[in-house]
Write a protein that holds these residues in place. Structure first.
Motif, PDB file in Angstrom:
ATOM      1  N   TYR A 181      45.145  37.303  33.535  1.00  0.00           N
ATOM      2  CA  TYR A 181      46.153  37.015  32.586  1.00  0.00           C
ATOM      3  C   TYR A 181      46.826  35.704  32.895  1.00  0.00           C
ATOM      4  CZ  TYR A 181      44.622  41.232  30.090  1.00  0.00           C
ATOM      5  OH  TYR A 181      43.854  42.282  29.533  1.00  0.00           O
ATOM      6  N   GLY A 182      47.343  35.577  34.049  1.00  0.00           N
ATOM      7  CA  GLY A 182      48.279  34.644  34.324  1.00  0.00           C
ATOM      8  C   GLY A 182      47.940  33.303  33.857  1.00  0.00           C
ATOM      9  N   GLY A 183      49.135  32.229  33.740  1.00  0.00           N
ATOM     10  CA  GLY A 183      49.042  31.078  33.390  1.00  0.00           C
ATOM     11  C   GLY A 183      48.785  30.083  34.382  1.00  0.00           C
ATOM     12  N   VAL A 184      49.787  30.247  35.424  1.00  0.00           N
ATOM     13  CA  VAL A 184      49.571  29.152  36.702  1.00  0.00           C
ATOM     14  C   VAL A 184      49.202  30.177  37.820  1.00  0.00           C
ATOM     15  CG1 VAL A 184      50.814  27.916  38.194  1.00  0.00           C
ATOM     16  CG2 VAL A 184      51.135  27.735  35.936  1.00  0.00           C
ATOM     17  N   PHE A 185      49.911  31.383  37.922  1.00  0.00           N
ATOM     18  CA  PHE A 185      49.782  32.167  39.040  1.00  0.00           C
ATOM     19  C   PHE A 185      48.860  33.244  38.948  1.00  0.00           C
ATOM     20  CE2 PHE A 185      54.205  30.256  39.435  1.00  0.00           C
ATOM     21  CZ  PHE A 185      54.025  29.486  40.721  1.00  0.00           C
ATOM     22  N   ILE A 186      47.880  33.844  39.799  1.00  0.00           N
ATOM     23  CA  ILE A 186      46.907  35.028  39.882  1.00  0.00           C
ATOM     24  C   ILE A 186      47.511  35.857  40.491  1.00  0.00           C
ATOM     25  CG2 ILE A 186      45.651  34.400  42.263  1.00  0.00           C
ATOM     26  CD1 ILE A 186      44.301  35.602  38.635  1.00  0.00           C
ATOM     27  N   VAL A 187      48.854  35.628  41.210  1.00  0.00           N
ATOM     28  CA  VAL A 187      49.471  36.589  41.815  1.00  0.00           C
ATOM     29  C   VAL A 187      49.730  38.040  40.790  1.00  0.00           C
ATOM     30  CG1 VAL A 187      51.483  37.485  42.906  1.00  0.00           C
ATOM     31  CG2 VAL A 187      50.415  34.914  43.534  1.00  0.00           C
ATOM     32  N   TRP A 188      50.495  37.646  39.665  1.00  0.00           N
ATOM     33  CA  TRP A 188      50.614  38.952  38.820  1.00  0.00           C
ATOM     34  C   TRP A 188      49.453  39.631  38.532  1.00  0.00           C
ATOM     35  CZ3 TRP A 188      55.331  37.520  39.689  1.00  0.00           C
ATOM     36  CH2 TRP A 188      55.845  36.271  39.462  1.00  0.00           C
ATOM     37  N   ASP A 189      48.130  39.288  38.397  1.00  0.00           N
ATOM     38  CA  ASP A 189      46.988  40.179  38.226  1.00  0.00           C
ATOM     39  C   ASP A 189      46.712  40.887  39.416  1.00  0.00           C
ATOM     40  OD1 ASP A 189      45.793  39.155  35.558  1.00  0.00           O
ATOM     41  OD2 ASP A 189      46.176  37.422  36.405  1.00  0.00           O
ATOM     42  N   ARG A 190      46.931  40.231  40.574  1.00  0.00           N
ATOM     43  CA  ARG A 190      46.508  41.155  41.881  1.00  0.00           C
ATOM     44  C   ARG A 190      47.648  42.346  42.163  1.00  0.00           C
ATOM     45  NH1 ARG A 190      42.874  38.816  45.083  1.00  0.00           N
ATOM     46  NH2 ARG A 190      42.118  36.692  44.699  1.00  0.00           N
ATOM     47  N   VAL A 191      48.823  41.925  41.715  1.00  0.00           N
ATOM     48  CA  VAL A 191      49.989  42.841  41.906  1.00  0.00           C
ATOM     49  C   VAL A 191      49.730  44.003  40.947  1.00  0.00           C
ATOM     50  CG1 VAL A 191      52.372  43.282  41.741  1.00  0.00           C
ATOM     51  CG2 VAL A 191      51.764  41.233  42.878  1.00  0.00           C
ATOM     52  N   PHE A 192      49.438  43.531  39.424  1.00  0.00           N
ATOM     53  CA  PHE A 192      49.458  44.562  38.547  1.00  0.00           C
ATOM     54  C   PHE A 192      47.962  45.163  37.892  1.00  0.00           C
ATOM     55  CE2 PHE A 192      53.466  42.063  37.561  1.00  0.00           C
ATOM     56  CZ  PHE A 192      54.136  43.244  37.687  1.00  0.00           C
ATOM     57  N   GLY A 193      46.966  44.992  38.969  1.00  0.00           N
ATOM     58  CA  GLY A 193      45.779  45.728  38.730  1.00  0.00           C
ATOM     59  C   GLY A 193      44.815  45.108  37.942  1.00  0.00           C
ATOM     60  N   THR A 194      45.104  43.786  37.179  1.00  0.00           N
ATOM     61  CA  THR A 194      44.268  43.083  36.350  1.00  0.00           C
ATOM     62  C   THR A 194      43.299  42.030  36.721  1.00  0.00           C
ATOM     63  OG1 THR A 194      45.918  41.844  35.613  1.00  0.00           O
ATOM     64  CG2 THR A 194      45.551  43.991  34.454  1.00  0.00           C
ATOM     65  N   PHE A 195      43.236  41.738  38.243  1.00  0.00           N
ATOM     66  CA  PHE A 195      42.457  40.755  38.574  1.00  0.00           C
ATOM     67  C   PHE A 195      40.743  41.298  38.579  1.00  0.00           C
ATOM     68  CE2 PHE A 195      40.349  39.018  42.729  1.00  0.00           C
ATOM     69  CZ  PHE A 195      40.272  37.737  41.959  1.00  0.00           C
ATOM     70  N   GLN A 196      40.105  40.101  38.607  1.00  0.00           N
ATOM     71  CA  GLN A 196      38.481  40.264  38.817  1.00  0.00           C
ATOM     72  C   GLN A 196      38.032  39.214  39.194  1.00  0.00           C
ATOM     73  OE1 GLN A 196      36.307  42.783  38.628  1.00  0.00           O
ATOM     74  NE2 GLN A 196      34.938  41.160  39.566  1.00  0.00           N
ATOM     75  N   GLU A 197      37.252  39.150  40.333  1.00  0.00           N
ATOM     76  CA  GLU A 197      36.808  38.030  40.926  1.00  0.00           C
ATOM     77  C   GLU A 197      35.371  37.456  40.192  1.00  0.00           C
ATOM     78  OE1 GLU A 197      34.597  36.473  45.097  1.00  0.00           O
ATOM     79  OE2 GLU A 197      35.352  38.518  44.903  1.00  0.00           O
ATOM     80  N   GLU A 198      35.077  36.237  39.888  1.00  0.00           N
ATOM     81  CA  GLU A 198      33.949  35.851  39.467  1.00  0.00           C
ATOM     82  C   GLU A 198      32.775  36.109  40.538  1.00  0.00           C
ATOM     83  OE1 GLU A 198      32.078  31.776  37.003  1.00  0.00           O
ATOM     84  OE2 GLU A 198      33.584  31.488  38.797  1.00  0.00           O
ATOM     85  N   LEU A 199      31.728  36.743  39.816  1.00  0.00           N
ATOM     86  CA  LEU A 199      30.508  37.294  40.704  1.00  0.00           C
ATOM     87  C   LEU A 199      29.386  36.482  40.612  1.00  0.00           C
ATOM     88  CD1 LEU A 199      31.123  41.246  39.876  1.00  0.00           C
ATOM     89  CD2 LEU A 199      31.849  39.939  41.897  1.00  0.00           C
ATOM     90  N   ASP A 200      28.898  36.079  41.718  1.00  0.00           N
ATOM     91  CA  ASP A 200      27.520  35.074  41.850  1.00  0.00           C
ATOM     92  C   ASP A 200      26.460  35.813  40.832  1.00  0.00           C
ATOM     93  OD1 ASP A 200      28.843  33.155  43.193  1.00  0.00           O
ATOM     94  OD2 ASP A 200      28.285  34.119  45.049  1.00  0.00           O
ATOM     95  N   ASP A 201      26.113  37.265  40.813  1.00  0.00           N
ATOM     96  CA  ASP A 201      25.137  37.935  40.462  1.00  0.00           C
ATOM     97  C   ASP A 201      25.304  38.375  38.793  1.00  0.00           C
ATOM     98  OD1 ASP A 201      27.142  39.895  40.858  1.00  0.00           O
ATOM     99  OD2 ASP A 201      25.840  41.174  41.782  1.00  0.00           O
TER     100      ASP A 201
END
Length: 411
Positions: A200-220
């Motif tokens: 959800y971040g606008g500039v920083f992905i850090v918030w997503d990593r801290v609050f558990g909403t991060f998902q990496e783009e998967l090759d498969d």
């Protein structure tokens, strides 16, 4: 200074470069009607913003003046850096709630409706986000961030987000841990169950990593873009009210008054039990996903493209006038713009009434020009009337000689 206005030429230059990259790599990330629809939503949003931006500005300024705890100086670099980071933190929660609550998603869903992903998608913005978004930035006013600083970092945050709407830039190594990048923002725009409501971040992905909403783009698992309740339209006005209409219909159908009220503020996708049972909604099977499209002839596309270009130029002119416009003038400009973009959307959908609406639009242009002169948006000029007459005659001739495709006539 309106940074967005000055950035408009650069937006279109970068879109042109992305189109060249498409050709060079032998791919196609753009479709004509989808791109025009995205850009139309953006033009409509900035034009209506002349009427609505005052909501956020007034509420922020009042909060800063009367309940601000500190007096932060706009002359301090540290205040600017603090405000830039703090704004993105507030944006994260604004953005996240925009996905997690029905009424907020009704506004934000406009940005996600495109089933393509390219730089034109970045300009696809809501016209109703002003209703609630101001709430999430009040903490900045409370701690004393001056309005000038707030408005500037808000523009910088928005400008940053433009470049991440592309499929041509791969993962960027260690930057993926700190910043919003094209890779992790592609995830955000995907409707794959694994990717939905992430990053959800606008500039920083850090918030997503801290609050558990991060998902990496998967090759498969390639991203499938769009929303699970497809727009299936090129109409920018419908794009802005589609999900509000969905919620309204369910509210009307609900037997319980409590359900009629709370449906607006419940988690996105929540429906009253009686409504869900009587009016079930099937989610699309992504394994058979087909993008919405309407066949058009080359002549139809050229006509729509030329007409839309006019609205981009005049919309930019209205945006340039900005604060110099009175409420009456901004209203005239907004109505003219909304009606024109609506007509172009109907044209792209190749509906039976498209040519009739075009005739009305060309006729109404004279009335809007007269209103623009009366309200002193522009000065009276014989040259303008001759330009309008010439434009209208050329458009009428083009309209007459632009056939509808065989597929549409026989459907």
């Amino acid at each position: 200074m309106d940074y967005i206005l000055y950035a408009v030429p650069f937006f279109f230059v970068l879109i042109a470069l992305e189109l060249l990259a498409d050709r060079w790599r032998g791919v196609s990330t753009y479709r004509f009607s989808d791109s025009i629809n995205s850009l139309s939503a953006g033009v409509l949003s900035t034009t209506l913003g002349l009427l609505t931006k005052v909501v956020g500005l007034i509420t922020y300024t009042l909060a800063w003046e009367y309940i601000g705890i500190f007096e932060l100086s706009a002359d301090s670099l540290w205040v600017w850096l603090f405000a830039f980071v703090f704004y993105d933190f507030c944006y994260y929660w604004n953005h996240r709630m925009g996905h997690e609550r029905n009424v907020l998603w009704a506004a934000h869903s406009v940005h996600h409706q495109s089933e393509d992903y390219n730089l034109s998608t970045a300009l696809r913005q809501t016209s109703s986000g002003f209703l609630f978004s101001w709430i999430f930035y009040l903490p900045m006013a409370v701690v004393g961030v001056p309005p000038l600083v707030f408005l500037t970092v808000a523009a910088m945050n928005l400008l940053y987000q433009f470049w991440v709407h592309t499929r041509h830039i791969p993962k960027l190594g260690w930057l993926e841990w700190v910043l919003i990048t094209p890779s992790n923002h592609r995830v955000h725009h995907a409707q794959n169950p694994r990717y939905m409501d992430r990053n959800y971040g606008g500039v920083f992905i850090v918030w997503d990593r801290v609050f558990g909403t991060f998902q990496e783009e998967l090759d498969d698992e390639p991203a499938i873009f769009g929303v699970t309740t497809p727009l299936a339209s090129w109409n920018p006005l419908w794009a802005n009210i589609q999900f509000y209409v969905v919620l309204w219909r369910d509210a009307v159908r609900a037997a319980s008054w409590w359900d009629k009220v709370r449906i607006w503020f419940m988690p996105t996708g929540w429906r009253p039990a009686d409504v869900a049972a009587k009016y079930p909604v099937e989610k699309p099977d992504l394994s058979r996903f087909v993008k919405f499209d309407v066949p058009l002839t080359l002549a139809q596309k050229v006509y729509a493209g030329v007409q839309f270009a006019l609205y981009v130029v005049l919309g930019s002119a209205l945006l340039g006038l900005g604060d110099a416009l009175t409420l009456e003038q901004a209203l005239v400009g907004s109505v003219w713009m909304a009606f024109g973009l609506y007509c172009i959307g109907i044209w792209l959908e190749n509906r039976p009434l498209a040519k009739t609406l075009e005739l009305l639009r060309l006729l109404f242009n004279a009335g809007f020009l007269w209103l623009a002169i009366v309200t002193q948006i522009i000065p009276h000029s014989a040259l303008l009337w001759w330009a309008l007459l010439s434009y209208s005659l050329i458009s009428l001739i083009a309209l007459y000689w632009t056939p509808r495709p065989v597929e549409a006539r026989t459907a």
